[in-house]
Design an enzyme around this catalytic site. Structure first.
Site, PDB file in Angstrom:
ATOM      1  N   ASP A   1      16.297 -11.519  -2.462  1.00  0.00           N
ATOM      2  CA  ASP A   1      17.608 -11.225  -2.952  1.00  0.00           C
ATOM      3  C   ASP A   1      18.349  -9.803  -2.416  1.00  0.00           C
ATOM      4  O   ASP A   1      19.559  -9.411  -2.416  1.00  0.00           O
ATOM      5  CB  ASP A   1      17.686 -11.183  -4.517  1.00  0.00           C
ATOM      6  CG  ASP A   1      17.628 -12.605  -4.997  1.00  0.00           C
ATOM      7  OD1 ASP A   1      17.807 -13.610  -4.355  1.00  0.00           O
ATOM      8  OD2 ASP A   1      17.659 -12.790  -6.048  1.00  0.00           O
TER       9      ASP A   1
ATOM     10  N   HIS B   1       0.944  -1.196   0.018  1.00  0.00           N
ATOM     11  CA  HIS B   1       0.083   0.010  -0.009  1.00  0.00           C
ATOM     12  C   HIS B   1       0.898   1.174  -0.173  1.00  0.00           C
ATOM     13  O   HIS B   1       0.223   2.419   0.367  1.00  0.00           O
ATOM     14  CB  HIS B   1      -0.921   0.096   1.196  1.00  0.00           C
ATOM     15  CG  HIS B   1      -2.071  -0.885   1.002  1.00  0.00           C
ATOM     16  ND1 HIS B   1      -3.038  -0.877   0.171  1.00  0.00           N
ATOM     17  CD2 HIS B   1      -2.396  -2.063   1.940  1.00  0.00           C
ATOM     18  CE1 HIS B   1      -4.012  -1.983   0.299  1.00  0.00           C
ATOM     19  NE2 HIS B   1      -3.377  -2.467   1.259  1.00  0.00           N
TER      20      HIS B   1
END
Length: 253
Positions: A87, A48
């Site tokens: 990652d 959001h």
């Protein structure tokens, strides 16, 4: 050089109650400042908030100097988004809108390298300290902390099945979306919603699964904590900023 230990996961599974802050500002300056505010954890919200993966990277870097552990909420339960967030160094993620056990299992798989999951392998990432942490692939699966978010009446009915999926470390109950799902949009304080929130944490305690929640006031945060919610966001940085600015404006009128 060794991989970093996920102290949030370690403390959560040890039964500690961890108080955090929700971050929607998408600002490295705010991230750095808030990470040293005394909270146990700081969640960067990309569901959001208008921040993409490249924008999350500097937020994690800025927060790394502070004492709060960083959590990231990806925009969706998507294996590509989850892979990219991991990652760039997030060790704890909160996956939104998990509706059933199958979706919880999909989230688990996205956070694990084969053969336990389907996470793609990359060598020189921030997660592996740019390839310098030689033990990364050995410990990555166990150091990831997966929190799944329950935010509808349908998901609440499947709470037991979702919570007991192997690899789910904690279950977060979203009061605002749950309120909307139960017919009380904009009113998470409604008696029906509060009853559902308390019933959820009671069920999770019986299952031995840590429960989390977002509050927008200290009073709500303390009540949820007293009910047994174990990881509680006590506020949202943007909301705190707006309230402080409005209060100052009123004082100067």
């Amino acid at each position: 050089m060794k991989s970093l230990e996920n102290t949030f996961k370690k403390r959560l599974l040890a039964g500690e109650t961890l108080i955090g802050l929700w971050s929607s500002l998408c600002s490295p300056i705010a991230a750095e400042a808030l990470a040293d505010a005394g909270f146990d954890w700081l969640l960067f919200d990309s569901e959001h908030s208008p921040v993409e993966v490249a924008g999350l990277y500097p937020l994690l870097q800025s927060a790394a100097s502070g004492s709060a552990e960083a959590i990231v909420r990806p925009a969706w339960n998507d294996k590509v988004l989850i892979k990219r967030v991991l990652d760039i160094g997030a060790q704890t993620i909160l996956v939104p809108f998990v509706q059933n056990a199958a979706e919880a299992r999909a989230a688990v798989a996205a956070t694990r390298y084969p053969p336990e999951g389907i996470r793609g392998v990359a060598g020189s990432t921030r997660a592996s300290r740019y390839g310098r942490a030689k033990d990364y692939f050995k410990v990555a699966n166990r150091e990831v902390c997966l929190l799944v978010q329950i935010e509808t009446g349908e998901a609440l009915e499947a709470l037991g099945e979702i919570a007991t999926v192997d690899g789910v470390d904690g279950v977060f109950i979203g009061p605002s979306d749950l309120a909307a799902s139960l017919g009380h949009l904009g009113n998470p304080g409604h008696e029906d919603v509060q009853k559902a929130l308390r019933g959820a944490v009671d069920q999770l305690k019986l299952l031995g699964k840590p429960a989390g929640i977002l509050a927008t006031s200290p009073e709500d945060a303390r009540r949820y904590r007293d009910w047994g919610y174990q990881f509680v966001a006590a506020g949202v940085d943007l909301g705190l900023l707006v309230k402080a600015a409005d209060r100052l404006s009123e004082q100067m009128a």
